[in-house]
Design a protein around this motif. Structure first.
Motif, PDB file in Angstrom:
ATOM      1  N   CYS A  82      30.778  67.333 115.233  1.00 48.57           N
ATOM      2  CA  CYS A  82      31.139  68.667 115.716  1.00 48.57           C
ATOM      3  C   CYS A  82      32.623  68.955 115.510  1.00 48.57           C
ATOM      4  O   CYS A  82      33.005  70.009 114.977  1.00 48.57           O
ATOM      5  N   LEU A 104      29.111  60.959 117.257  1.00 45.41           N
ATOM      6  CA  LEU A 104      29.001  60.835 118.716  1.00 45.41           C
ATOM      7  C   LEU A 104      27.526  60.987 119.076  1.00 45.41           C
ATOM      8  O   LEU A 104      26.967  62.074 118.910  1.00 45.41           O
ATOM      9  N   CYS A 106      24.304  61.658 121.042  1.00 46.39           N
ATOM     10  CA  CYS A 106      23.817  62.304 122.262  1.00 46.39           C
ATOM     11  C   CYS A 106      22.618  61.540 122.772  1.00 46.39           C
ATOM     12  O   CYS A 106      22.368  61.471 123.955  1.00 46.39           O
TER      13      CYS A 106
HETATM   14  N1  SME Z   1      26.502  64.387 117.546  1.00 45.11           N
HETATM   15  C1  SME Z   1      27.608  65.265 117.837  1.00 45.11           C
HETATM   16  C2  SME Z   1      27.830  65.378 119.319  1.00 45.11           C
HETATM   17  C3  SME Z   1      27.058  66.470 119.958  1.00 45.11           C
HETATM   18  S1  SME Z   1      25.460  66.042 120.357  1.00 45.11           S
HETATM   19  O1  SME Z   1      24.727  65.835 119.093  1.00 45.11           O
HETATM   20  C4  SME Z   1      24.713  67.245 121.204  1.00 45.11           C
HETATM   21  C5  SME Z   1      28.853  64.799 117.133  1.00 45.11           C
HETATM   22  O2  SME Z   1      28.868  63.735 116.504  1.00 45.11           O
HETATM   23  O3  SME Z   1      29.859  65.505 117.206  1.00 45.11           O
END
Ligand code: SME
Length: 160
Positions: A82, A104, A106
């Motif tokens: 994101c 990241l 979730c």
């Molecule tokens: N995967 C995302 C984080 C947000 S969640 O998928 C809702 C990332 O790597 O920024």
């Protein structure tokens, strides 16, 4: 006239019509954005998690979404898929999240992700983010339709 149940463009066209219709009804920006996320998921079930992050300064803050609760309610620009989208000013279509070093998670079951930037008057104001447990769930067609969604949502997202 019938069409195959798996006709994705037809599903998207129905979703877009439903979203336009919902957005035309008077409601708060948050309700309208949440309704749009719900309509995407109900017309296209591979959108197992779909939500909007709103850019405030150097942080993305989680806005309306459908799907499992996430611990990533605030993401700094440059972090994760994101934050990378904002830092690079580019949409992200991730075939397999396991190949992304700064991903990241979730949920441990998520395998693919798409992030489409929302711009208002030339400025990035947020993004639509979606996850799926299948590898390679999202592609250019999803990106093109989500860009239409982003354009519809932009004037609402600036008010979140
Ligand atoms: N995967 C995302 C984080 C947000 S969640 O998928 C809702 C990332 O790597 O920024």
């Amino acid at each position: 006239m019938s069409e195959p149940a798996n006709d994705t463009p037809a599903r998207w066209e129905r979703a877009m019509a439903a979203i336009r219709s919902e957005l035309a009804k008077a409601r708060t920006p948050a309700d309208a954005v949440h309704a749009a996320m719900h309509l995407i998921q109900s017309h296209l079930p591979k959108y197992e998690w779909v939500g909007v992050y709103v850019l405030h300064g150097e942080s993305l803050e989680l806005g309306p979404y459908v799907g499992a609760a996430t611990e990533h309610t605030r993401i700094e620009v440059g972090q994760g898929v994101c934050g990378t989208a904002v830092a690079e000013g580019r949409n992200q279509v991730i075939e397999d999240v396991r190949e992304v070093a700064n991903y990241l998670a979730c949920s441990a079951s998520v395998r693919s992700e798409i992030v489409v930037l929302i711009r208002h008057e030339g400025r990035i104001v947020g993004q639509v983010d979606a996850d799926c447990d299948a590898v390679g769930a999202f592609g250019a067609q999803d990106e093109a339709y989500l860009e239409q969604v982003a354009a519809l949502l932009a004037p609402l997202v600036v008010r979140l």
